[in-house]
Design a protein around this motif. Structure first.
Motif, PDB file in Angstrom:
ATOM      1  N   PHE A 254      73.764  71.121  23.414  1.00  0.00           N
ATOM      2  CA  PHE A 254      74.130  71.185  21.998  1.00  0.00           C
ATOM      3  C   PHE A 254      72.979  70.880  21.044  1.00  0.00           C
ATOM      4  O   PHE A 254      73.093  71.118  19.838  1.00  0.00           O
ATOM      5  CB  PHE A 254      75.277  70.207  21.713  1.00  0.00           C
ATOM      6  CG  PHE A 254      76.500  70.452  22.542  1.00  0.00           C
ATOM      7  CD1 PHE A 254      77.301  71.560  22.307  1.00  0.00           C
ATOM      8  CD2 PHE A 254      76.842  69.595  23.577  1.00  0.00           C
ATOM      9  CE1 PHE A 254      78.430  71.792  23.074  1.00  0.00           C
ATOM     10  CE2 PHE A 254      77.971  69.815  24.353  1.00  0.00           C
ATOM     11  CZ  PHE A 254      78.769  70.922  24.102  1.00  0.00           C
ATOM     12  N   GLY A 255      71.879  70.313  21.557  1.00  0.00           N
ATOM     13  CA  GLY A 255      70.777  69.920  20.697  1.00  0.00           C
ATOM     14  C   GLY A 255      70.974  68.514  20.160  1.00  0.00           C
ATOM     15  O   GLY A 255      72.095  67.992  20.131  1.00  0.00           O
ATOM     16  N   PRO A 256      69.889  67.866  19.712  1.00  0.00           N
ATOM     17  CA  PRO A 256      69.991  66.478  19.249  1.00  0.00           C
ATOM     18  C   PRO A 256      70.832  66.311  17.994  1.00  0.00           C
ATOM     19  O   PRO A 256      71.511  65.299  17.829  1.00  0.00           O
ATOM     20  CB  PRO A 256      68.533  66.079  19.001  1.00  0.00           C
ATOM     21  CG  PRO A 256      67.800  67.367  18.829  1.00  0.00           C
ATOM     22  CD  PRO A 256      68.505  68.360  19.697  1.00  0.00           C
ATOM     23  N   ARG A 257      70.792  67.287  17.094  1.00  0.00           N
ATOM     24  CA  ARG A 257      71.531  67.139  15.837  1.00  0.00           C
ATOM     25  C   ARG A 257      73.030  67.038  16.082  1.00  0.00           C
ATOM     26  O   ARG A 257      73.690  66.104  15.608  1.00  0.00           O
ATOM     27  CB  ARG A 257      71.228  68.316  14.907  1.00  0.00           C
ATOM     28  CG  ARG A 257      71.959  68.223  13.567  1.00  0.00           C
ATOM     29  CD  ARG A 257      71.437  69.250  12.588  1.00  0.00           C
ATOM     30  NE  ARG A 257      71.737  70.615  13.019  1.00  0.00           N
ATOM     31  CZ  ARG A 257      71.268  71.698  12.396  1.00  0.00           C
ATOM     32  NH1 ARG A 257      70.457  71.560  11.357  1.00  0.00           N
ATOM     33  NH2 ARG A 257      71.589  72.904  12.819  1.00  0.00           N
ATOM     34  N   ALA A 258      73.588  67.976  16.837  1.00  0.00           N
ATOM     35  CA  ALA A 258      75.028  67.962  17.100  1.00  0.00           C
ATOM     36  C   ALA A 258      75.419  66.762  17.958  1.00  0.00           C
ATOM     37  O   ALA A 258      76.481  66.155  17.747  1.00  0.00           O
ATOM     38  CB  ALA A 258      75.444  69.259  17.788  1.00  0.00           C
ATOM     39  N   THR A 259      74.557  66.400  18.912  1.00  0.00           N
ATOM     40  CA  THR A 259      74.866  65.270  19.796  1.00  0.00           C
ATOM     41  C   THR A 259      74.957  63.968  19.010  1.00  0.00           C
ATOM     42  O   THR A 259      75.914  63.196  19.154  1.00  0.00           O
ATOM     43  CB  THR A 259      73.790  65.147  20.888  1.00  0.00           C
ATOM     44  OG1 THR A 259      73.763  66.349  21.662  1.00  0.00           O
ATOM     45  CG2 THR A 259      74.074  63.964  21.799  1.00  0.00           C
ATOM     46  N   VAL A 260      73.956  63.718  18.172  1.00  0.00           N
ATOM     47  CA  VAL A 260      73.941  62.475  17.396  1.00  0.00           C
ATOM     48  C   VAL A 260      75.086  62.451  16.385  1.00  0.00           C
ATOM     49  O   VAL A 260      75.769  61.427  16.226  1.00  0.00           O
ATOM     50  CB  VAL A 260      72.585  62.307  16.688  1.00  0.00           C
ATOM     51  CG1 VAL A 260      72.622  61.131  15.715  1.00  0.00           C
ATOM     52  CG2 VAL A 260      71.474  62.097  17.712  1.00  0.00           C
TER      53      VAL A 260
END
Length: 460
Positions: free
Chosen positions: A317-323
């Motif tokens: 999902f990438g860092p943005r969506a994960t965080v």
């Protein structure tokens, strides 16, 4: 190196929370009021956060290993002073010495993680760091309550000494963290003083908001105004400096700027709410200091168990969506605990606490996301900025949630005040999720591009 990471992360973080359940014993023996007792904790957090503004620059110029060694030695001395204290002044002084030393120790350790650990092993180092922070968060209040009850509160501080000595013995054998000859040794003392003043005055204003009699005839608005002036002067002076504490080239790097803002908001909510959790449990549930802190262990366990799922989530999902998803989960957990806070039992709080811990695990990409975007010559500065945002958020969180709790509790009692604090903390987590969605890079490839851009902007 991993042993040093674990020891440093644990002892510097546990000192944020270990005083919470021991505070009544300390206050009774030294004759402290509510405000003075609160400053025993803030006395550690504020020097830690304020001097981190310069700690990273010191490491970049003089090397991580010597700075780490000196910081650990001073940290141990501060612990001994705190343990021997017979007055509020001496105790807060010892805490301030420890906080100042931690401002060197923590970014030096993170810098070694960035420069001395192979890229393939860095996720392991970050995981160890995160797990140690989680254990410290959960164990701090429990250790503080048990030690103060059975040995006396002085041993809370004496117990820090082995955690300073052990890393010193380990790093004596390391051949890492050499100084960068390209970096100037000139610091910016005026900007540093203004930055520290802004933090202290701003925190004092929040404390005064909850206790209008805290500073006698001086209103909290005077501290707020002075904090605003100091902040404006800091920004003005640092922007004009040839050796800025906060290099603008780093703040133009999206993963670094976004990571700082999101981490600040995350800690502002979680740290503030959790600092008062043992106190609220003692008052509302009628349980002892150690038992009141035990529910926080669930947060640490949930965080550790969720950590293995973080890396796959980032890849997919990438860092943005994960965080962002992790922060939404943290907010949901805080709201869930607030919804059942009126019930006289620990059990109904468990699902919300587990959700807070698991959600917090998915915020850990913030650290590696920002460090990967930093040029190696600026790794110490970025490490210092990341840790400063965490410590500043802890201090401001204690003051802010404390003010909310104090204002509401005046008329409705501590339990209702704590519920209001949880709601405010949850709202801050939602704001952090929004900031993550808007500011963080969507994919790891963007981080690599940002790293190239930041290196191009770097004077080295």
């Amino acid at each position: 190196m991993f042993a040093v990471i674990a020891l440093v992360a644990f002892v510097t973080s546990v000192d944020n929370t270990i005083v919470a359940t021991a505070a009544p014993s300390i206050a009774a023996e030294l004759g402290l009021g509510l405000t003075a007792t609160q400053w025993v904790t803030l006395g550690y957090m504020l020097p830690f956060a304020g001097l981190l503004l310069a700690g990273g620059a010191v490491i970049d110029r003089w090397g991580a290993r010597p700075v780490l060694s000196a910081g650990l030695a001073v940290f141990g001395v501060g612990a001994i002073v705190g343990g021997l204290a017979g007055s509020a002044f001496v105790l807060i002084t010892g805490r301030a010495v420890q906080g100042a030393a931690a401002a060197l120790v923590v970014p030096a350790t993170l810098s070694l993680l960035r420069t001395s650990v192979a890229p393939g092993k860095r996720p392991t180092g970050v995981a160890i760091w995160t797990a140690s922070l989680a254990v410290a968060l959960a164990a701090g209040p429990a250790i503080g309550g048990a030690v103060s009850e059975h040995l006396g509160w002085s041993w809370i501080f004496f117990g820090n000494v082995p955690f300073a000595v052990a890393p010193l013995l380990i790093i004596a054998r390391l051949r890492v963290g050499r100084a960068d000859p390209e970096q100037s040794s000139t610091l910016a003392p005026t900007a540093l003083a203004l930055g520290c003043a802004a933090m202290v005055l701003g925190t004092a204003a929040l404390v005064g908001l909850g206790d209008h009699a805290a500073y006698g005839p001086v209103p909290w608005t005077a501290f707020a105004g002075a904090a605003l002036i100091a902040s404006v002067l800091f920004v003005h002076h640092d922007r004009r400096s040839h050796h800025p504490i906060v290099p603008r080239s780093l703040l133009r790097t999206r993963p670094i700027a976004g990571g700082l803002v999101v981490q600040l908001l995350w800690g502002l909510g979680v740290s503030g709410a959790f600092f008062f959790t043992p106190m609220a449990h003692q008052a509302a549930l009628g349980i002892g200091p150690t038992a009141a802190a035990v529910p926080l262990v669930l947060v640490a366990v949930a965080l550790v168990l969720a950590t293995p799922f973080v890396a796959p989530a980032v890849r997919v999902f990438g860092p943005r969506a994960t965080v962002a998803a992790g922060l939404i989960a943290v907010a949901a957990g805080l709201f869930a605990v607030a919804a059942v806070n009126h019930l006289p039992a620990v059990g109904p709080r468990i699902p919300g606490l587990i959700l807070v811990g698991a959600g917090s695990a998915f915020t850990t990409p913030l650290t590696s996301h920002a460090l990967d975007a930093a040029p190696e010559s600026r790794s110490g500065t970025v490490s210092g900025l990341l840790t400063a945002s965490r410590e500043l958020s802890s201090a401001l969180g204690v003051a802010l949630i404390g003010a909310v709790l104090a204002v509401v509790a005046r008329g409705d009692g501590l339990a209702v005040g704590y519920t209001a604090g949880l709601v405010v903390a949850g709202a801050l987590e939602l704001l952090a999720a929004l900031a993550a969605a808007l500011m963080l890079a969507p994919r790891t490839g963007v981080v690599r591009e940002a790293q190239s851009d930041s290196r191009a902007c770097s004077p080295t």
